[in-house]
Design an enzyme around this catalytic site. Structure first.
Site: not given
Ligand code: 26A
Length: 342
Positions: A296
């Site tokens: 990210d």
């Molecule tokens: C819908 N899902 C599964 C998610 C996520 C997500 N952010 C948005 N939607 N699942 C994990 N994360 C975030 O990804 C970051 C790492 O790349 C986590 O909160 C984590 O900070």
């Protein structure tokens, strides 16, 4: 001046644990993956809070990227929209955003609970187990509220997490169409292998509008498999995505950037004969805290640099610097006080 970059995604609070080998086994998780918690996995949150030493950090993939972009942009450049509850988690996220230069324009669900992500760290891997709660209640009407509509009108760049396509395809398309109509730049992140795999139809609707697509090696492989492409070469997959059909009226080529940890970064542009491959500086083991959020922060740095008017080569470099910086911190965080990057 209105912020130039408008981001949208699922605002989550990360609840992070290290040495989570047993948790992987118990909850049937892969070491390096992102899933929506289902069935028994929904018990992981209570268990880690009760039995493990947890660290709370601001998360949500697109929100992390928004903070990454703000790191390399002048003040008041970045705004982020998503849906939260009216709880402590939301307060914490708002405060972190504010401190790090991101204006939050949350759609707030009264009585709702802000989403959370259990981050299970094992060595240099991270497994993300998410429960979206309010995040998946994002209302498309939020985009037409006077404040948000004015911010959308004022922005020049848009960045949406692919994760948002689990529930928010209509909102994503609304933003994407506004971007196209005003000849602005629209970016998406593939976010996780399960997005191309299980939400491929939603992704297909949005991709024609995407001027920039960011992803990593597992997401690129998943996209290829879901689209019956046998080629596993990341440069070729990047090129294939770059050459997908565009929405009518698009005035720019599509740029696709696929990261592959510290191995390489692949960048392809519509019509290019071949993708460009960038090398990545390898960090020593002792420089690595955890990899949560590194992708990210790469995306945030890359997009932020482009918003700043930098070239693609420079933007990849900025992305690499932010990704590496994030790996050296706990969770999706960067070094403060700020280092000068771009
Ligand atoms: C819908 N899902 C599964 C998610 C996520 C997500 N952010 C948005 N939607 N699942 C994990 N994360 C975030 O990804 C970051 C790492 O790349 C986590 O909160 C984590 O900070």
């Amino acid at each position: 001046m209105s912020p130039s970059l408008f981001c949208m995604g699922n605002p989550l609070l990360d609840i992070q644990v290290t040495q989570g080998e047993k948790l992987l086994e118990k909850y049937d998780l892969k070491a390096n993956d992102a899933v929506l918690a289902s069935g028994k996995q929904l018990e992981i949150y209570d268990e880690i809070v009760k039995d493990y030493k947890v660290t709370y950090v601001a998360g949500g993939a697109a929100q992390n990227a928004a903070r990454g972009a703000a790191y390399v942009l002048p003040p008041n450049s970045v705004v982020y929209a998503g849906c939260v509850g009216d709880d402590d988690r939301a307060k914490q996220l708002t405060e972190v955003n504010e401190k790090q230069g991101v204006q939050s324009v949350y759609d707030v669900r009264k009585g709702g609970e802000t989403g959370a992500c259990a981050v299970v760290i094992t060595g240099h891997h991270r497994s993300l187990v998410t429960t979206l709660h309010a995040a998946e209640k994002f209302d498309i009407a939020h985009l037409s509220t006077p404040k948000v509509a004015a911010l959308i009108d004022g922005a020049k760049f848009f960045y949406v997490g692919g994760f948002f396509l689990t529930h928010g395809t209509a909102s994503t398309l609304e933003l994407a169409k506004k971007s196209l109509a005003a000849n602005k730049t629209f970016a998406i992140n593939l976010s996780a292998p399960f997005i191309p795999q299980f939400f491929g139809d939603n992704l297909k609707q949005v991709l024609p509008y995407c001027d920039i697509v960011v992803g990593n090696e597992t997401e690129a492989a998943s996209w290829a498999a879901a689209n019956n492409i046998a080629d596993t070469d990341l440069s070729n997959i990047a090129l294939a995505i770059a050459n997908l059909p565009r929405a009518e009226g698009t005035q720019r080529p599509r740029t696709v950037v696929i990261t592959h940890g510290d191995k390489a970064t692949h960048l392809a542009t519509t019509g290019a004969a071949e993708a460009k491959v960038y090398s990545v500086a390898t960090l020593a083991d002792e420089q690595i805290v955890d990899t949560n959020g590194a992708g990210d922060m790469f995306a945030g740095g890359f997009i932020g640099a482009l918003v700043n008017g930098k070239s693609l080569d420079e933007a990849v470099e900025v992305g690499h610097r932010l990704g590496a910086m994030c790996v050296g911190q706990v969770g999706p965080q960067l070094k403060w006080p700020k280092e000068t990057i771009a």
